[in-house]
Design a protein around this motif. Structure first.
Motif, PDB file in Angstrom:
ATOM      1  N   VAL A 131      97.633  -6.471  38.051  1.00 51.09           N
ATOM      2  CA  VAL A 131      98.380  -5.218  38.063  1.00 51.09           C
ATOM      3  C   VAL A 131      97.584  -4.109  37.377  1.00 51.09           C
ATOM      4  N   ASP A 132      96.869  -4.442  36.292  1.00 49.87           N
ATOM      5  CA  ASP A 132      96.057  -3.432  35.603  1.00 49.87           C
ATOM      6  C   ASP A 132      94.886  -2.978  36.474  1.00 49.87           C
ATOM      7  N   GLU A 133      94.288  -3.920  37.177  1.00 52.09           N
ATOM      8  CA  GLU A 133      93.149  -3.598  38.045  1.00 52.09           C
ATOM      9  C   GLU A 133      93.563  -2.609  39.129  1.00 52.09           C
ATOM     10  N   TRP A 134      94.735  -2.861  39.753  1.00 49.94           N
ATOM     11  CA  TRP A 134      95.143  -1.984  40.847  1.00 49.94           C
ATOM     12  C   TRP A 134      95.751  -0.686  40.337  1.00 49.94           C
ATOM     13  N   LEU A 135      96.292  -0.690  39.130  1.00 46.16           N
ATOM     14  CA  LEU A 135      96.743   0.567  38.529  1.00 46.16           C
ATOM     15  C   LEU A 135      95.556   1.499  38.335  1.00 46.16           C
ATOM     16  N   ALA A 136      94.455   0.964  37.823  1.00 42.73           N
ATOM     17  CA  ALA A 136      93.264   1.793  37.631  1.00 42.73           C
ATOM     18  C   ALA A 136      92.762   2.317  38.968  1.00 42.73           C
ATOM     19  N   GLY A 168      90.588   2.355  48.466  1.00 44.87           N
ATOM     20  CA  GLY A 168      91.204   3.585  48.933  1.00 44.87           C
ATOM     21  C   GLY A 168      92.622   3.709  48.421  1.00 44.87           C
ATOM     22  N   LEU A 169      93.229   4.893  48.578  1.00 44.91           N
ATOM     23  CA  LEU A 169      94.548   5.176  48.026  1.00 44.91           C
ATOM     24  C   LEU A 169      95.598   4.197  48.558  1.00 44.91           C
ATOM     25  N   ASP A 170      95.623   3.995  49.888  1.00 45.85           N
ATOM     26  CA  ASP A 170      96.647   3.122  50.470  1.00 45.85           C
ATOM     27  C   ASP A 170      96.491   1.684  49.987  1.00 45.85           C
ATOM     28  N   ASP A 171      95.222   1.193  50.003  1.00 49.60           N
ATOM     29  CA  ASP A 171      94.995  -0.182  49.566  1.00 49.60           C
ATOM     30  C   ASP A 171      95.294  -0.352  48.070  1.00 49.60           C
ATOM     31  N   ALA A 172      94.917   0.661  47.292  1.00 47.04           N
ATOM     32  CA  ALA A 172      95.166   0.577  45.849  1.00 47.04           C
ATOM     33  C   ALA A 172      96.665   0.540  45.557  1.00 47.04           C
ATOM     34  N   TRP A 173      97.443   1.399  46.249  1.00 47.80           N
ATOM     35  CA  TRP A 173      98.891   1.406  46.032  1.00 47.80           C
ATOM     36  C   TRP A 173      99.510   0.076  46.491  1.00 47.80           C
ATOM     37  N   ALA A 174      99.033  -0.440  47.635  1.00 46.91           N
ATOM     38  CA  ALA A 174      99.555  -1.718  48.115  1.00 46.91           C
ATOM     39  C   ALA A 174      99.265  -2.825  47.105  1.00 46.91           C
ATOM     40  N   GLY A 175      98.041  -2.829  46.545  1.00 46.83           N
ATOM     41  CA  GLY A 175      97.702  -3.847  45.544  1.00 46.83           C
ATOM     42  C   GLY A 175      98.527  -3.707  44.283  1.00 46.83           C
ATOM     43  N   LEU A 176      98.732  -2.460  43.841  1.00 44.81           N
ATOM     44  CA  LEU A 176      99.521  -2.224  42.637  1.00 44.81           C
ATOM     45  C   LEU A 176     100.975  -2.642  42.848  1.00 44.81           C
ATOM     46  N   ARG A 177     101.543  -2.221  43.957  1.00 41.96           N
ATOM     47  CA  ARG A 177     102.952  -2.523  44.232  1.00 41.96           C
ATOM     48  C   ARG A 177     103.153  -4.027  44.415  1.00 41.96           C
ATOM     49  N   PHE A 178     102.234  -4.680  45.137  1.00 44.16           N
ATOM     50  CA  PHE A 178     102.316  -6.130  45.308  1.00 44.16           C
ATOM     51  C   PHE A 178     102.248  -6.831  43.948  1.00 44.16           C
ATOM     52  N   SER A 179     101.344  -6.390  43.100  1.00 43.34           N
ATOM     53  CA  SER A 179     101.167  -7.026  41.794  1.00 43.34           C
ATOM     54  C   SER A 179     102.379  -6.810  40.892  1.00 43.34           C
ATOM     55  N   ILE A 180     102.967  -5.630  40.946  1.00 45.37           N
ATOM     56  CA  ILE A 180     104.157  -5.358  40.120  1.00 45.37           C
ATOM     57  C   ILE A 180     105.310  -6.257  40.528  1.00 45.37           C
ATOM     58  N   TRP A 181     105.546  -6.388  41.833  1.00 45.31           N
ATOM     59  CA  TRP A 181     106.629  -7.261  42.283  1.00 45.31           C
ATOM     60  C   TRP A 181     106.317  -8.719  41.967  1.00 45.31           C
ATOM     61  N   ALA A 182     105.030  -9.098  42.012  1.00 45.02           N
ATOM     62  CA  ALA A 182     104.661 -10.467  41.646  1.00 45.02           C
ATOM     63  C   ALA A 182     104.957 -10.722  40.162  1.00 45.02           C
ATOM     64  N   GLN A 183     104.595  -9.761  39.325  1.00 46.83           N
ATOM     65  CA  GLN A 183     104.909  -9.883  37.894  1.00 46.83           C
ATOM     66  C   GLN A 183     106.413  -9.963  37.690  1.00 46.83           C
ATOM     67  N   ASP A 184     107.147  -9.156  38.432  1.00 46.81           N
ATOM     68  CA  ASP A 184     108.604  -9.129  38.298  1.00 46.81           C
ATOM     69  C   ASP A 184     109.190 -10.501  38.615  1.00 46.81           C
TER      70      ASP A 184
END
Length: 998
Positions: A134-139, A56-72
């Motif tokens: 990060v790519d998975e959750w971006l999609a 879902g939108l909320d879970d996808a955004w949470a996964g994307l944002r979490f992954s971006i900060w992890a990469q950072d």
């Protein structure tokens, strides 16, 4: 504005683990195991790989944002760089700042097409590092926000750089979602992909364009349910098949095709490289061929044992054997059994598709970390700062610049922004405490500079030599702060930029540079140019600082003791004390070929920049003849010993305690050394000549600066002359006017030989000749020495006066009378030239120098110089000199260089004869004898500095590279001459110089 605090964290994505073994175990000649399903790239109608449902939108955004900060976090820990998320917020581009604000927010925000394209590009450029979550959750986020067709459109619109070398990034997850999409959604997405692909292909090129076709084919692979569109898309991608590493091929093509695709890849690659076993998101590209070909892939796969240098690589061999184990084919079984029989551990069990990946940190946001900056407090000492550019330095600074896009605000060059935009840019920098850069100071309006400099500096090495002089030229001493900060970044570049600048705050970094060897030359130059500032700064540092103590002693040896004692009378005791008497002092060793003494030990402690107090005292109070003899002995023994570098103080002794004869001998050696592998020794000889400091020594320096064929050596000699001239408030040529030797002459000179008194005269080469009854004897006492001195001096001053004519250099009347007209030797040169008399800027007459030193007009009338007049060597382009020809013929005076009959040019058509002229590298480099320089553009060209700071550039085709030599440079053809403006004399001489090209 945005807070510096860390924003709230998003929860880590929930784990999803499918039951792969429950999906069946055999299909089309394959043994389908959980391992195979886990590594198999999914395709519609292919083997079921259990794709994770769309979040879902909320879970996808949470996964994307979490992954971006992890990469950072992972990027910062691995490379010690600043946070890339916060880097977006501090960017001067509005799109970056909006994306940064979006990533700070916990709640998802549906973005515009432009915002999502920026997100896609940022993930590709900045946040693909440790893993592909990060790519998975971006999609998932884009599909949840906009649906699959629009998500694919936005991803392709953001496609602007190559795919990862083996991975597919966001396209791997989009492929999974296309596999589980309904037919209607799939068809709409297919048409969208093909349309956007063609749009993007029209604007991309090279590898990026090829990767676009590979990516689209990867999304819609060939398979049981594929149609003509998928087949055609794959065929378009296969046009780029080639050898890995040398063509725009991508390994993901293996996951999109069939057995024929694999055969084409193998044909293009003679060796089975590691790329054949490449993965993306845990999916093994090569496994896709098994999904389409089944058991038929066995014979081909059996021939794919990894090749050199991977023939014994456990991972790649393990992946290969794992694939063989899943094919129901005799050939595959035989090869696998052979690997097991050989005892290879990789032939049993299944090998994970991905090699061991580094651990992924938690995606917890960080707070903003302040920028690193250079800040140097400026000292407030009662010596007013000053900036004095030499002509060459000013010309260089005036030519400097920076491309206007080097500093932008929201896509607009800051130099083109209005006041409101500049204010927003400045407030943005102040909010984030972004240190000032040199391009920002060069391009931003002047009213912003104090606020910018208050933020500290981010000095980049590239700009120090060019932009700091430009800022100082434009704004003066108010911009010394970035120069002081530059010393923390690159000392040699900062020292070069600092040369015109007298400021007490520069003393400390200069003193530190002076204490070492690497930067001592430039540091010494600054100390000599700015002794008052150096003295004040060194005194403020204190004699307890070794670097400051060295500067104080050096200034003392350069004749600045009164300057030092005026500021601090207590320094006298420090300057007079013997440093070698201090506890623990390191006494220099005297070589075995010399007899040690206390004085020799103190002399050995001297170098190019330090003179021991005992040596100074000996120079002042000692017997000059005895000291000169000692210096000559030391020098000769040092030469005989092979010039050991550790004993080079023996050469410095020539300058410290020697005489003029020793200086001339040393100069002759320096000429030889400059052309051998002894360049450092030759340059050290220049220091010794500078230490000698007499007119004779300075004349030798001038000769080396004028006549040397070796650019670096010549430049160093000229630096010494310029430094001495500056100390006396003169230009180098004005100093040379005052360095004219008398050669022991008085004006009416004679030599006695053979019982006859001979009168000394000079021929057209300014070499002495004897006049008297009969033929003079072959050997006349003193004549050979006079000839030697006259030859050296004439070669220097003839060149200098021809240059004075070409540059229209003015000589004050008093200097002319003392150093030319009435000088016992220079009068012989002055008598052979026509001189122009200027009052203010008006030419009032042309004159010559008579035998008695008086001035005469062309009619032989006496001429009295007005007190305020100045003189120039007359140039015929300003006024015809034809009437002077008969006068000089009557007096039998030959000019030292062409003047009266010198060719003149006043129209650009005079250059036409050189268009298309074939010439050589050697001939073009020969122009340097006439003041031309090498001009570094796309290729090297020749250029001549013009009055006012411009340059005339002689264009030749094809030019040459900076590393070329006379043997490697290609033949040249003259194609043009470009310049903005040139005074008549400068233009005429410019054309006259080109005669040497024929």
């Amino acid at each position: 504005m945005t807070s510096w605090d860390a924003p709230p964290a998003s929860p880590a994505p929930a784990a999803w683990t499918p039951d792969l073994d429950a999906l069946g175990d055999r299909r089309d000649g394959l043994h389908v195991t959980g391992w195979l399903r886990s590594v198999l790239p999914p395709r519609r109608g292919g083997i079921d790989t259990a794709v994770r449902p769309l979040a879902g939108l909320d879970d996808a955004w949470a996964g994307l944002r979490f992954s971006i900060w992890a990469q950072d976090h992972a990027i910062r820990e691995a490379s010690s760089v600043r946070s890339r998320v916060w880097g977006l917020l501090t960017s001067p581009e509005a799109s970056d700042r909006r994306l940064g604000e979006r990533l700070l927010a916990v709640e998802p925000r549906i973005g515009t097409a432009a915002e999502d394209v920026a997100l896609v590009r940022a993930v590709r450029e900045k946040f693909q590092y440790v893993h592909q979550g990060v790519d998975e959750w971006l999609a998932d986020f884009l599909v949840a926000a906009h649906g699959l067709p629009e998500a694919c459109r936005r991803v392709l619109d953001g496609f602007h750089v190559d795919l990862p070398y083996l991975g597919t990034g966001v396209f791997g997850r989009l492929r999974e979602l296309l596999v589980i999409a309904d037919d209607t959604t799939y068809t709409r997405t297919l048409q969208t992909l093909l349309g956007v692909r063609d749009e993007r292909a029209a604007v991309l090129d090279g590898n990026t364009r090829a990767d676009l076709f590979w990516a689209v084919s990867h999304l819609i692979p060939v398979g049981p349910r594929s149609g003509p569109d998928e087949q055609q898309a794959h065929a378009e991608a296969l046009r780029h098949v080639g050898e890995f590493g040398n063509s725009p091929v991508h390994a993901c093509g293996l996951a999109s095709g069939d057995l024929d695709t694999l055969s084409r890849f193998l044909k293009a690659n003679p060796r089975v490289r590691h790329e054949f076993f490449g993965t993306s998101g845990g999916r093994l590209h090569l496994a896709g061929v098994l999904d389409v070909a089944g058991a038929a892939a066995g014979p081909v796969l059996a021939r794919m044992r990894p090749s050199y240098p991977f023939e014994d690589h456990p991972h790649y061999n393990g992946v290969w054997c794992s694939l063989l184990a899943h094919v129901d084919d005799d050939t595959a079984r035989e090869v696998l059994e052979a690997e097991r029989s050989a005892g290879h551990p990789w032939a049993t069990g299944f090998t994970a598709a991905d090699e061991q990946a580094p651990p992924v940190p938690q995606g917890v946001p960080s707070g903003f970390e302040s920028f690193d900056r250079q800040t140097v407090p400026l000292l407030d000492v009662s010596v007013p700062p000053e900036i004095r550019f030499r002509d060459a330095e000013r010309e260089t600074a005036e030519r400097a610049g920076v491309y206007e896009d080097a500093e932008r605000w929201d896509g607009v060059p800051i130099s083109r922004c209005d006041e409101a935009q500049v204010t927003a840019w400045l407030e943005h920098r102040e909010h984030w405490r972004i240190p000032a850069t040199l391009p920002a100071l060069a391009l931003a309006p002047r009213w912003t500079h104090e606020r910018l400099m208050a933020l500290g500096f981010d000095i980049q090495q590239y700009w120090i030599r060019s932009l700091i002089p430009l800022l100082l030229l434009r704004h003066g001493v108010s911009h010394v702060a970035p120069l002081a900060a530059a010393f923390e970044v690159q000392v040699d570049a900062a020292l070069e930029a600092a040369q015109p600048v007298g400021h007490v705050s520069l003393t400390a970094p200069v003193a530190r540079a002076f204490a070492g060897k690497k930067h001592r030359r430039l540091a010494r130059s600054w100390l000599l140019r700015h002794p008052a500032h150096a003295a004040a700064g060194a005194i403020a540092m204190g004699t307890g600082d070794p670097a400051a103590a060295r500067v104080l002693r050096y200034l003392d040896t350069q004749g600045h003791r009164s300057l030092l004692l005026d500021r601090d009378p207590g320094l006298a005791a420090f300057l007079d004390e013997d440093p070698l008497d201090a506890p623990g002092a390191d006494l220099p060793k005297i070589p075995a070929y010399l007899t040690a003494s206390d004085f020799l030990v103190r002399l050995a402690s001297c170098d190019a920049d330090y003179v021991h107090p005992a040596v100074l005292a000996a120079r002042t109070n000692g017997d000059p003849v005895a000291l000169a003899a000692l210096a000559d002995t030391l020098f000769e023994k040092w030469l005989a010993a092979g010039t050991p570098p550790a004993d080079s103080w023996c050469m410095q002794a020539v300058g410290l305690i020697g005489d003029d004869a020793g200086a001339r001998k040393l100069a002759s050696y320096a000429r030889q050394w400059a052309g051998t592998n002894a360049a450092a020794r030759a340059q050290a000889a220049l220091d010794a000549l500078r230490h000698r400091g007499t007119d004779a020594a300075l004349i030798e320096l001038s000769l080396l600066a004028e006549r040397s064929r070796f650019p670096v050596f010549k430049s160093r000699a000229r630096e010494h002359i310029e430094a001495i001239a500056e100390r006396q408030g003169l230009t180098a040529d004005e100093l040379a006017d005052r360095l004219v030797p008398s050669l022991g002459l008085s004006g009416s000179d004679t030599l006695d030989a053979g019982g006859v008194t001979w009168r000394i005269g000079f021929d057209h080469q300014l070499l002495p000749v004897l006049h008297g009854p009969g033929k003079p004897p072959r050997s006349v006492p003193g004549l050979a020495a006079l000839r030697k001195e006259a030859r050296a001096s004439a070669s220097l001053h003839i060149t200098r006066l021809e240059r004075a004519m070409c540059t229209e250099r003015r000589i004050p009347a008093a200097v002319f009378q003392d150093r030319f007209a009435r000088h016992p030797w220079m009068t012989h040169l002055a008598q052979r030239l026509v001189w122009g008399v200027l009052v203010d800027d008006t030419l009032v007459s042309t004159v010559r120098v008579a035998e008695d030193g008086s001035l005469a007009t062309v009619d032989d009338d006496a001429f009295t110089l007005p007190p305020a007049a100045s003189l120039v060597v007359a140039h015929p382009v300003r006024q015809s000199l034809d009437e002077w020809g008969p006068v000089f013929a009557d007096y039998e005076l030959l000019p030292p260089f062409p003047q009266v009959d010198r060719p003149t040019y006043t129209d650009f058509s005079a250059f036409d004869r050189y268009i298309g002229l074939s010439t050589t590298y050697g001939a073009l480099r020969g122009l340097e004898r006439h003041g031309w320089i090498r001009w570094y553009d796309a290729s090297v060209q020749m250029a001549k500095p013009l009055p006012g700071g411009g340059h005339a550039i002689l264009r030749t085709d094809p030019g040459w590279h900076a590393s070329d030599t006379v043997d490697s440079a290609p033949p040249q053809t003259v194609v043009g001459l470009s310049y903005d403006s040139a005074p008549p004399v400068a233009f005429s001489e410019m054309i006259h110089d080109l005669r040497t090209l024929s």
